[in-house]
Scaffold this motif. Structure first.
Motif, PDB file in Angstrom:
ATOM      1  N   ASN A 152       0.856  -1.170   0.000  1.00 44.71           N
ATOM      2  CA  ASN A 152       0.000   0.000   0.000  1.00 44.71           C
ATOM      3  C   ASN A 152       0.895   1.223   0.000  1.00 44.71           C
ATOM      4  O   ASN A 152       1.554   1.505   0.973  1.00 44.71           O
ATOM      5  N   SER A 153       0.891   1.951  -1.086  1.00 44.80           N
ATOM      6  CA  SER A 153       1.803   3.079  -1.250  1.00 44.80           C
ATOM      7  C   SER A 153       1.108   4.404  -1.000  1.00 44.80           C
ATOM      8  O   SER A 153       1.210   5.329  -1.785  1.00 44.80           O
ATOM      9  N   ALA A 154       0.405   4.526   0.115  1.00 40.00           N
ATOM     10  CA  ALA A 154      -0.296   5.759   0.429  1.00 40.00           C
ATOM     11  C   ALA A 154       0.679   6.924   0.435  1.00 40.00           C
ATOM     12  O   ALA A 154       1.704   6.880   1.086  1.00 40.00           O
ATOM     13  N   GLY A 155       0.358   7.954  -0.317  1.00 36.34           N
ATOM     14  CA  GLY A 155       1.191   9.140  -0.355  1.00 36.34           C
ATOM     15  C   GLY A 155       2.367   9.037  -1.301  1.00 36.34           C
ATOM     16  O   GLY A 155       3.114   9.971  -1.455  1.00 36.34           O
ATOM     17  N   SER A 156       2.538   7.892  -1.943  1.00 33.00           N
ATOM     18  CA  SER A 156       3.662   7.702  -2.851  1.00 33.00           C
ATOM     19  C   SER A 156       3.585   8.698  -3.995  1.00 33.00           C
ATOM     20  O   SER A 156       2.534   8.905  -4.576  1.00 33.00           O
ATOM     21  N   GLY A 157       4.720   9.320  -4.309  1.00 29.64           N
ATOM     22  CA  GLY A 157       4.775  10.251  -5.419  1.00 29.64           C
ATOM     23  C   GLY A 157       4.038  11.551  -5.150  1.00 29.64           C
ATOM     24  O   GLY A 157       3.590  12.206  -6.074  1.00 29.64           O
ATOM     25  N   TYR A 164       5.690   4.460   2.101  1.00 29.40           N
ATOM     26  CA  TYR A 164       5.366   3.056   1.845  1.00 29.40           C
ATOM     27  C   TYR A 164       4.788   2.444   3.113  1.00 29.40           C
ATOM     28  O   TYR A 164       5.373   2.553   4.188  1.00 29.40           O
ATOM     29  N   ALA A 165       3.634   1.817   2.978  1.00 32.69           N
ATOM     30  CA  ALA A 165       2.988   1.109   4.082  1.00 32.69           C
ATOM     31  C   ALA A 165       3.036  -0.380   3.802  1.00 32.69           C
ATOM     32  O   ALA A 165       2.653  -0.829   2.723  1.00 32.69           O
ATOM     33  N   SER A 166       3.517  -1.149   4.775  1.00 29.71           N
ATOM     34  CA  SER A 166       3.622  -2.597   4.582  1.00 29.71           C
ATOM     35  C   SER A 166       2.381  -3.332   5.042  1.00 29.71           C
ATOM     36  O   SER A 166       2.242  -4.522   4.794  1.00 29.71           O
ATOM     37  N   ARG A 215       5.940   2.540   7.043  1.00 29.42           N
ATOM     38  CA  ARG A 215       7.053   1.586   7.180  1.00 29.42           C
ATOM     39  C   ARG A 215       8.334   2.229   6.679  1.00 29.42           C
ATOM     40  O   ARG A 215       9.394   2.078   7.259  1.00 29.42           O
ATOM     41  N   ALA A 216       8.225   2.967   5.563  1.00 29.35           N
ATOM     42  CA  ALA A 216       9.403   3.647   5.016  1.00 29.35           C
ATOM     43  C   ALA A 216       8.971   4.953   4.367  1.00 29.35           C
ATOM     44  O   ALA A 216       7.864   5.066   3.841  1.00 29.35           O
ATOM     45  N   VAL A 217       9.891   5.917   4.420  1.00 31.21           N
ATOM     46  CA  VAL A 217       9.660   7.212   3.805  1.00 31.21           C
ATOM     47  C   VAL A 217      10.900   7.578   3.001  1.00 31.21           C
ATOM     48  O   VAL A 217      12.020   7.528   3.526  1.00 31.21           O
ATOM     49  N   ALA A 218      10.683   7.929   1.734  1.00 31.73           N
ATOM     50  CA  ALA A 218      11.779   8.377   0.872  1.00 31.73           C
ATOM     51  C   ALA A 218      11.655   9.876   0.684  1.00 31.73           C
ATOM     52  O   ALA A 218      10.578  10.393   0.377  1.00 31.73           O
ATOM     53  N   VAL A 219      12.760  10.559   0.894  1.00 40.30           N
ATOM     54  CA  VAL A 219      12.814  11.995   0.657  1.00 40.30           C
ATOM     55  C   VAL A 219      14.192  12.312   0.086  1.00 40.30           C
ATOM     56  O   VAL A 219      15.209  11.908   0.648  1.00 40.30           O
ATOM     57  N   GLY A 220      14.193  12.946  -1.065  1.00 44.86           N
ATOM     58  CA  GLY A 220      15.459  13.229  -1.719  1.00 44.86           C
ATOM     59  C   GLY A 220      16.207  11.943  -2.024  1.00 44.86           C
ATOM     60  O   GLY A 220      15.640  10.995  -2.549  1.00 44.86           O
ATOM     61  N   ASP A 221      17.473  11.922  -1.664  1.00 50.60           N
ATOM     62  CA  ASP A 221      18.326  10.775  -1.949  1.00 50.60           C
ATOM     63  C   ASP A 221      18.238   9.668  -0.896  1.00 50.60           C
ATOM     64  O   ASP A 221      18.903   8.652  -1.032  1.00 50.60           O
ATOM     65  N   TYR A 222      17.447   9.868   0.157  1.00 50.38           N
ATOM     66  CA  TYR A 222      17.442   8.930   1.277  1.00 50.38           C
ATOM     67  C   TYR A 222      16.106   8.244   1.471  1.00 50.38           C
ATOM     68  O   TYR A 222      15.050   8.826   1.230  1.00 50.38           O
TER      69      TYR A 222
END
Length: 143
Positions: free
Chosen positions: A6-11, A19-21, A33-40
């Motif tokens: 479940n990619s709530a908020g992705s993009g 990313y929600a697992s 579960r995970a958050v991507a921002v910039g290069d990290y």
């Protein structure tokens, strides 16, 4: 490992991807579960909860492996793997488990050698949990 992709908020327009697992505490406590921002990519604390149940009760080595695999599964959502990990954090409930948890870390990241921290904490959300891990990765493709 514990739910759907479940990619709530992705993009989102703010450049933050979430990313929600499907883990039971994600919705209840309001986190990803995970958050991507910039290069990290930052992966939230992971334990050995697999399909809603604690795996490897009483075994810190295998709990650590399971927790790190859940974190690595989250990184896969962003096209990353163990080689992209730049920092790990390990929270253990007993200092006697440090060698077992450290060995698990070495099995997965020995060639990568990320910055790492291991601390002893008073306890985790479930007293049967012996270890919780966090992972940060560098994707280097974001601009």
């Amino acid at each position: 490992m514990t739910g759907s992709d479940n990619s709530a908020g992705s993009g989102s327009s703010d450049g933050i991807e979430r990313y929600a697992s499907g883990g039971r505490w994600e919705d209840a406590f309001g986190y990803s579960r995970a958050v991507a921002v910039g290069d990290y990519v930052h992966v939230s604390g992971c334990t050995a909860i697999v399909e809603g149940n604690l795996a490897h009760e009483g075994d810190p080595h295998h709990q650590a492996l399971a927790a790190f695999r859940i974190a690595l599964d989250a990184l896969e959502h962003f096209g990353l793997g163990a080689a992209d990990v730049v920092r790990t954090r390990m929270y253990i409930t007993h200092s006697r488990d440090s060698d077992d948890v450290g060995r698990a870390h070495g099995e997965l990241f020995g060639e990568v050698r990320p910055a790492a921290t291991m601390v002893v904490v008073a306890g985790l959300i479930d007293s049967r949990m012996l270890v919780e891990v966090e992972v940060d990765a560098y994707r280097g493709r974001a601009s």
